[in-house]
Write a protein that holds these residues in place. Structure first.
Motif, PDB file in Angstrom:
ATOM      1  N   SER A  38       0.832  -1.204   0.000  1.00  0.00           N
ATOM      2  CA  SER A  38       0.000   0.000   0.000  1.00  0.00           C
ATOM      3  C   SER A  38       0.863   1.250   0.000  1.00  0.00           C
ATOM      4  CB  SER A  38      -0.925  -0.008   1.215  1.00  0.00           C
ATOM      5  OG  SER A  38      -1.758  -1.147   1.219  1.00  0.00           O
ATOM      6  N   SER A  42       0.924   3.765  -3.237  1.00  0.00           N
ATOM      7  CA  SER A  42       0.286   5.031  -2.851  1.00  0.00           C
ATOM      8  C   SER A  42       1.251   6.201  -3.030  1.00  0.00           C
ATOM      9  CB  SER A  42      -0.189   4.953  -1.403  1.00  0.00           C
ATOM     10  OG  SER A  42      -1.172   3.953  -1.248  1.00  0.00           O
ATOM     11  N   THR A 297      -4.549   2.914  -0.457  1.00  0.00           N
ATOM     12  CA  THR A 297      -5.429   1.756  -0.532  1.00  0.00           C
ATOM     13  C   THR A 297      -4.598   0.505  -0.784  1.00  0.00           C
ATOM     14  OG1 THR A 297      -5.747   2.150  -2.898  1.00  0.00           O
ATOM     15  CG2 THR A 297      -7.407   3.066  -1.402  1.00  0.00           C
ATOM     16  N   PRO A 298      -5.082  -0.681  -0.388  1.00  0.00           N
ATOM     17  CA  PRO A 298      -4.321  -1.914  -0.611  1.00  0.00           C
ATOM     18  C   PRO A 298      -4.151  -2.262  -2.083  1.00  0.00           C
ATOM     19  CG  PRO A 298      -5.977  -2.209   1.094  1.00  0.00           C
ATOM     20  CD  PRO A 298      -6.258  -0.898   0.444  1.00  0.00           C
TER      21      PRO A 298
END
Length: 384
Positions: A38, A42, A297-298
């Motif tokens: 993540s 990200s 977010t994953p």
């Protein structure tokens, strides 16, 4: 939460300022295992988004200004660049596809299909709710409008008692509302500035600020592109339509079709999930929210949903068949909801049709003034 029950609308029970909380259905261990991935993607998306923002500022807010003496050329070039940068930014946030719908209570009537193909243009007014910086990016991508925010006088006013008829509760009990500053006018705000002030309160001034339009009619006549107004003055969590500021949307600003079409749009975001926090940003922390809620977010390529519902022009306030009294007669509180101020009839009617377009309720006891007290308490008590 109970400690924020003071900011729960008494008529509907809705808390319009609290950030939506995702359900805790995923194991913390699983989330911890995904954390390195993540963080990596990200950061990558954050860097790409920063590059897109820089390109937009350099080209649209900088180089394009040399074409201002040639308005048609300036609008064409700035609109093209804005559409590209804003759509790219939305894709980086996970908005690969955005669902739109034209809503009309007059389905099947002659001419409805043809009118639905019309897009907002110069002289038109777009009235919409405000929940996130995503809303602004979408509007800039589709229409490249002039964004307007209502500004109010900093002079204090006395609180006024209202009855249940005015709040829509049906009760005759007396309640006291917070002081409502008088409207000064409408201030144009650039897209970067609008994104930066997501969640902030409406501005107040002792004297009218430079560049302010006193009326919406004046703004619609002078601006060379559509005008977008956020009558709530601040963002909410999208669960309801906030109370519009006193003095906004007077009859001369929206009544009649001589100045163009008045469009009603409502933005609705998907509820939060364990892997995708809500995109609504009710707190004045847009950049923190962007990085830790939207971009973190994953999934390396997350998918988010945005639903944009538009009221058909034939049923909009600019339509000759639009009668505020007919709109309000079936609304909670009826015509009494407008009080003794005849100018408030149009404001109340616009708020009602905005809520109907979004299929949500109104919180007549909660506006930007009440949000000010909420933010002060939020900061004192700490996040949850």
């Amino acid at each position: 939460m109970e400690k924020y029950s003071k900011w729960r609308d008494p008529a509907t029970g809705i808390q319009p300022f609290l950030p939506p909380v995702p359900p805790r259905t995923v194991s913390p261990i699983f989330i911890a295992l995904l954390t390195p991935f993540s963080v990596f993607h990200s950061i990558a998306r954050t860097i790409l988004l920063a590059i897109v923002a820089l390109v937009h500022i350099i080209l649209v807010e900088g180089l394009c200004l040399i074409f201002i003496p040639l308005p048609p050329l300036y609008r064409a070039i700035s609109s093209g660049i804005t559409a590209f940068t804003c759509r790219t930014a939305l894709c980086l946030m996970g908005y690969w596809w955005i669902t739109t719908e034209m809503f009309s209570p007059k389905r099947g009537k002659t001419g409805v299909a043809q009118l639905s193909k019309i897009a907002p243009r110069k002289g038109d007014l777009i009235i919409t709710n405000w929940t996130s910086y995503v809303d602004a990016l979408y509007l800039a991508f589709r229409h490249n409008p002039t964004f307007l925010l209502p500004v109010f006088s900093s002079s204090s006013a006395h609180a006024t008692p209202t009855t249940g008829r005015h709040t829509g509760t049906g009760s005759a009990a007396i309640s006291t509302t917070l002081a409502q500053p008088p409207l000064l006018g409408y201030l144009p705000v650039s897209l970067p500035a609008l994104i930066a002030r997501t969640g902030s309160l409406a501005d107040t001034y002792a004297t009218p600020p430079k560049g302010m339009y006193k009326t919406l009619r004046e703004a619609r006549r002078k601006e060379g592109r559509p005008v977008v107004l956020f009558p709530e003055g601040t963002t909410s969590n999208g669960r309801a339509v906030l109370k519009f500021g006193e003095g906004t949307l007077a009859e001369g600003d929206v009544g009649g079709d001589d100045e163009g079409i008045v469009w009603i749009k409502f933005f609705k975001h998907s509820p939060p999930t364990p892997f995708a926090p809500s995109a609504t940003c009710a707190l004045p922390t847009p950049f923190k929210h962007l990085i830790f809620s939207t971009l973190y977010t994953p999934q390396p390529a997350p998918s988010r949903s945005l639903y944009v519902r538009t009221l058909h022009p034939s049923a909009a306030p600019s339509s000759p068949s639009f009668l505020p009294s007919e709109i309000l007669i079936n609304a909670p509180g009826g015509l009494d909801a407008a009080g003794k101020d005849h100018k408030a009839v149009w404001r109340e009617a616009c708020a009602t049709v905005l809520a109907e377009t979004g299929r949500v309720r109104r919180v007549k006891g909660m506006g930007w003034v009440e949000k000010k007290a909420f933010l002060e308490y939020w900061q004192r008590s700490g996040r949850r």
